[in-house]
Scaffold this motif. Structure first.
Motif, mmCIF file in Angstrom:
data_model
loop_
_atom_site.group_PDB
_atom_site.id
_atom_site.type_symbol
_atom_site.label_atom_id
_atom_site.label_comp_id
_atom_site.label_asym_id
_atom_site.label_seq_id
_atom_site.Cartn_x
_atom_site.Cartn_y
_atom_site.Cartn_z
ATOM 1 N N PHE A 163 0.820 -1.215 0.000
ATOM 2 C CA PHE A 163 0.000 0.000 0.000
ATOM 3 C C PHE A 163 0.850 1.259 0.000
ATOM 4 C CE2 PHE A 163 -3.029 -2.898 2.196
ATOM 5 C CZ PHE A 163 -4.021 -2.855 1.241
ATOM 6 N N ALA A 164 2.059 1.152 0.527
ATOM 7 C CA ALA A 164 2.937 2.315 0.659
ATOM 8 C C ALA A 164 4.368 1.812 0.802
ATOM 9 C CB ALA A 164 2.546 3.133 1.892
ATOM 10 N N PRO A 165 5.354 2.679 0.597
ATOM 11 C CA PRO A 165 6.743 2.241 0.759
ATOM 12 C C PRO A 165 6.988 1.676 2.159
ATOM 13 C CG PRO A 165 6.665 4.383 -0.288
ATOM 14 C CD PRO A 165 5.263 4.074 0.170
ATOM 15 N N HIS A 166 7.565 0.500 2.206
ATOM 16 C CA HIS A 166 7.929 -0.143 3.471
ATOM 17 C C HIS A 166 8.837 -1.322 3.167
ATOM 18 C CE1 HIS A 166 4.793 -2.967 2.191
ATOM 19 N NE2 HIS A 166 5.234 -3.811 3.120
ATOM 20 N N LEU A 167 9.453 -1.858 4.194
ATOM 21 C CA LEU A 167 10.276 -3.053 4.065
ATOM 22 C C LEU A 167 9.591 -4.189 4.798
ATOM 23 C CD1 LEU A 167 12.975 -4.432 3.220
ATOM 24 C CD2 LEU A 167 13.812 -3.827 5.501
ATOM 25 N N HIS A 168 9.352 -5.270 4.091
ATOM 26 C CA HIS A 168 8.880 -6.497 4.730
ATOM 27 C C HIS A 168 10.123 -7.340 4.966
ATOM 28 C CE1 HIS A 168 6.224 -10.009 5.413
ATOM 29 N NE2 HIS A 168 7.324 -10.646 5.031
ATOM 30 N N PHE A 169 10.395 -7.653 6.229
ATOM 31 C CA PHE A 169 11.555 -8.445 6.618
ATOM 32 C C PHE A 169 11.065 -9.676 7.355
ATOM 33 C CE2 PHE A 169 14.300 -9.609 10.186
ATOM 34 C CZ PHE A 169 15.462 -9.951 9.513
ATOM 35 N N GLN A 170 11.601 -10.828 6.997
ATOM 36 C CA GLN A 170 11.280 -12.033 7.755
ATOM 37 C C GLN A 170 12.453 -12.991 7.741
ATOM 38 O OE1 GLN A 170 7.861 -13.325 5.447
ATOM 39 N NE2 GLN A 170 8.999 -15.082 4.661
#
Length: 132
Positions: A81-88
């Protein structure tokens, strides 16, 4: 370069469609993860960094990276939906089949009772609101 306009309704529809109709056996993971990379930390310990900005990845396959190295820009690619970092963290390099692993952080802040409180060497829960 012309900046791409975003439309919240279009983004919401795209995210809903991708999240509810994704089939890991026939669909490309990039429709969910966008531009992403997998970093191996140890045997059976991998980190996925997803939704990176297009053309921003600065590492190559097999390259050694360490804490603090610049690897790419946070973006708005894939199911986002917006700039972000998904980290897992996960137990396999195959993001479509991997199981998640807990991740400890040296330092972060947690939002409790309306205030940000510092945590050292902790593992956030899935209900915690945290920031670096």
């Amino acid at each position: 370069m012309q900046k791409k306009k975003t439309n919240l309704l279009t983004d919401v529809f795209k995210a809903y469609k991708n999240a509810n109709y994704f089939d890991p056996y026939k669909d490309n993971i990039q429709c969910i993860a966008g531009n992403y990379m997998i970093i191996q930390y140890a045997k059976n310990v991998y980190a996925a960094l997803c939704h990176l900005q297009k053309d921003s990845v600065q590492v190559t396959v097999g390259q050694y990276v360490k804490a603090g190295d610049y690897v790419g820009n946070v973006g708005h690619s894939g199911n986002s939906f917006a700039p972000h970092l998904h980290f897992q963290l996960m137990d396999s390099r195959d993001i479509t089949k991997a199981n998640g692993l807990p991740c400890a952080f040296r330092e972060y802040e947690i939002f409790i009772d309306g205030l940000w409180k510092e945590v050292k060497d902790g593992v956030p829960t899935n209900r915690d609101r945290i920031r670096f």
